[in-house]
Design an enzyme around this catalytic site. Structure first.
Site, PDB file in Angstrom:
ATOM      1  N   TYR A  97     -15.177   2.034   7.031  1.00 25.44           N
ATOM      2  CA  TYR A  97     -13.740   2.153   7.334  1.00 25.44           C
ATOM      3  C   TYR A  97     -13.555   2.853   8.686  1.00 25.44           C
ATOM      4  O   TYR A  97     -12.805   2.373   9.550  1.00 25.44           O
ATOM      5  CB  TYR A  97     -13.087   2.959   6.204  1.00 25.44           C
ATOM      6  CG  TYR A  97     -11.664   3.388   6.428  1.00 25.44           C
ATOM      7  CD1 TYR A  97     -10.625   2.462   6.453  1.00 25.44           C
ATOM      8  CD2 TYR A  97     -11.339   4.741   6.551  1.00 25.44           C
ATOM      9  CE1 TYR A  97      -9.304   2.881   6.619  1.00 25.44           C
ATOM     10  CE2 TYR A  97     -10.030   5.159   6.711  1.00 25.44           C
ATOM     11  CZ  TYR A  97      -9.021   4.220   6.745  1.00 25.44           C
ATOM     12  OH  TYR A  97      -7.721   4.640   6.902  1.00 25.44           O
ATOM     13  N   ILE A 144      -4.859 -11.611   4.970  1.00 25.64           N
ATOM     14  CA  ILE A 144      -4.888 -11.338   6.408  1.00 25.64           C
ATOM     15  C   ILE A 144      -5.974 -12.138   7.123  1.00 25.64           C
ATOM     16  O   ILE A 144      -5.917 -12.337   8.339  1.00 25.64           O
ATOM     17  CB  ILE A 144      -5.010  -9.806   6.658  1.00 25.64           C
ATOM     18  CG1 ILE A 144      -4.567  -9.455   8.078  1.00 25.64           C
ATOM     19  CG2 ILE A 144      -6.405  -9.277   6.379  1.00 25.64           C
ATOM     20  CD1 ILE A 144      -3.159  -9.743   8.380  1.00 25.64           C
ATOM     21  N   ILE A 185      -2.413  11.112   3.527  1.00 27.85           N
ATOM     22  CA  ILE A 185      -0.970  11.021   3.283  1.00 27.85           C
ATOM     23  C   ILE A 185      -0.676  11.356   1.820  1.00 27.85           C
ATOM     24  O   ILE A 185      -1.296  10.798   0.915  1.00 27.85           O
ATOM     25  CB  ILE A 185      -0.437   9.602   3.597  1.00 27.85           C
ATOM     26  CG1 ILE A 185      -0.829   9.173   5.018  1.00 27.85           C
ATOM     27  CG2 ILE A 185       1.074   9.531   3.390  1.00 27.85           C
ATOM     28  CD1 ILE A 185      -0.207   9.953   6.129  1.00 27.85           C
ATOM     29  N   LYS A 198     -12.019   1.299  12.134  1.00 27.96           N
ATOM     30  CA  LYS A 198     -10.825   1.867  12.775  1.00 27.96           C
ATOM     31  C   LYS A 198     -11.129   2.335  14.207  1.00 27.96           C
ATOM     32  O   LYS A 198     -10.303   2.194  15.095  1.00 27.96           O
ATOM     33  CB  LYS A 198     -10.261   3.018  11.938  1.00 27.96           C
ATOM     34  CG  LYS A 198      -9.641   2.555  10.606  1.00 27.96           C
ATOM     35  CD  LYS A 198      -8.339   1.797  10.840  1.00 27.96           C
ATOM     36  CE  LYS A 198      -7.681   1.380   9.537  1.00 27.96           C
ATOM     37  NZ  LYS A 198      -6.397   0.675   9.743  1.00 27.96           N
ATOM     38  N   GLY A 221       0.810  -1.214   0.000  1.00 19.83           N
ATOM     39  CA  GLY A 221       0.000   0.000   0.000  1.00 19.83           C
ATOM     40  C   GLY A 221       0.844   1.265   0.000  1.00 19.83           C
ATOM     41  O   GLY A 221       2.076   1.220  -0.038  1.00 19.83           O
ATOM     42  N   GLN A 222       0.147   2.391   0.078  1.00 24.62           N
ATOM     43  CA  GLN A 222       0.810   3.705  -0.003  1.00 24.62           C
ATOM     44  C   GLN A 222       1.858   3.868   1.095  1.00 24.62           C
ATOM     45  O   GLN A 222       2.955   4.362   0.851  1.00 24.62           O
ATOM     46  CB  GLN A 222      -0.249   4.814   0.110  1.00 24.62           C
ATOM     47  CG  GLN A 222       0.306   6.199  -0.151  1.00 24.62           C
ATOM     48  CD  GLN A 222      -0.662   7.319   0.217  1.00 24.62           C
ATOM     49  OE1 GLN A 222      -1.644   7.103   0.915  1.00 24.62           O
ATOM     50  NE2 GLN A 222      -0.368   8.513  -0.251  1.00 24.62           N
TER      51      GLN A 222
END
Ligand code: SER
Length: 316
Positions: A141, A52, A171, A145, A13-14
């Site tokens: 999401y 995962i 980000i 979180k 990922g990023q």
């Protein structure tokens, strides 16, 4: 004492790609095992393919490689998550619970869990958002979180797992083009400017969001993970800030380099997500507890993004 052996999940990922490189520079290539569900290439070795949700395989990997620390980055982001809420919950939350449970079972030294500004919602003060505020996230999401933060806190208090977490803002990085996020526009806009294309922005021009340049995000992550455990008072996500800007403001900064660059605003469903988040963050807990301080503001971030992307596109 076992030697440090780090596992990164979601390493494609990023954040993962840049984090892996930085941790390898610091601790040596063999000390960092990267994993992802997407194709990993030979140059990323040592690596393991990992879904995962495959807890059996995750456990084998931790045991076989004598893992001592995990940076658990595997997750589906805010906009992408809305296409499949239950899958997003399963990956984001159940993935984390497997990690926490195995951290307890294997007595791992440390776990890192990335949280986000998406934990905030309409009940949260929008400006200079304090560390402890009402959280009523609107995306799956954000829900995953927020719940993940609570589980991290629980595993720390109940079992002593040394889990640490940051609420990242959007980000901005040149190494990859992120996908599935609401803050992705602030990366896409650079690619359009450099390619000489008009940018169609999916957020309204006045939508102010907290953002951060990748180098600050990676450095902050490693500093948090290296801080003395006694200094860490927040075991859910630390608020973390660097800058806040609107699409209009970043567009104007880019105009200094590309005066003919054009933008149009065509908000879609991501506008509602962005509007539910906050505009600026009070991160004094991170500053006081472990010395967080950003290096990049809007101007210096725009300058380095353009320099780096010009190299990538081979433009002088
Ligand atoms: N950058 C993320 C997103 O837009 C926020 O954590 O989904």
């Amino acid at each position: 004492m076992k030697s440090k052996k780090i596992l990164i999940t979601g390493a494609n990922g990023q954040l993962g790609r840049v984090l892996a490189e930085e941790l390898r520079n610091k601790y040596g290539r063999e000390a960092v095992l990267v994993s992802d569900i997407q194709k990993i290439t030979e140059d990323q070795a040592p690596f393991e393919f990992l879904d995962i949700l495959n807890t059996v395989r995750l456990k084998e990997i931790i045991g076989d490689h004598q893992i001592t620390e995990i940076y658990h980055l595997a997750a589906i982001l805010s906009a992408g998550g809305e296409y499949n809420p239950l899958k997003t919950w399963n990956i984001n939350l159940n993935g984390l619970i497997s990690i926490l449970e195995l951290a307890r079972e294997f007595s791992l030294d440390k776990v890192f869990f990335p949280s986000t500004i998406a934990v905030f919602g309409k009940t949260t003060p929008r400006e200079n958002t304090p560390q402890d505020v009402p959280l009523l996230p609107t995306t799956v999401y954000g829900i995953s979180k927020t719940t993940g933060e609570l589980w991290c806190n629980y595993y720390h208090k109940r079992y002593g797992v040394d889990v640490r977490s940051l609420r990242y803002p959007g980000i901005i990085s040149y190494q990859s083009i992120p996908s599935g996020g609401t803050t992705d526009y602030a990366v896409e806009i650079f690619h359009a400017a450099i390619k000489g294309e008009m940018y169609k922005c999916f957020l309204k021009e006045q939508t102010r969001l907290p953002m951060m340049y990748i180098d600050d995000a990676i450095r902050g992550t490693i500093e948090l993970m290296e801080a003395d455990a006694k200094a860490i008072n927040v075991r859910y996500g630390y608020n973390l800030a660097a800058m806040s800007f609107t699409p209009e403001e970043i567009y104007h900064s880019i105009l200094n380099y590309y005066p003919d660059f054009k933008i149009e605003y065509e908000p879609d469903f991501r506008q509602e997500i962005a509007s539910s988040w906050t505009e600026s963050i009070d991160d004094s807990a991170a500053r006081n507890d472990w010395g967080w301080k950003e290096n990049y503001d809007l101007e210096s971030m725009v300058q380095i993004m353009i320099e780096e992307l010009r190299k990538q596109y081979q433009i002088q």
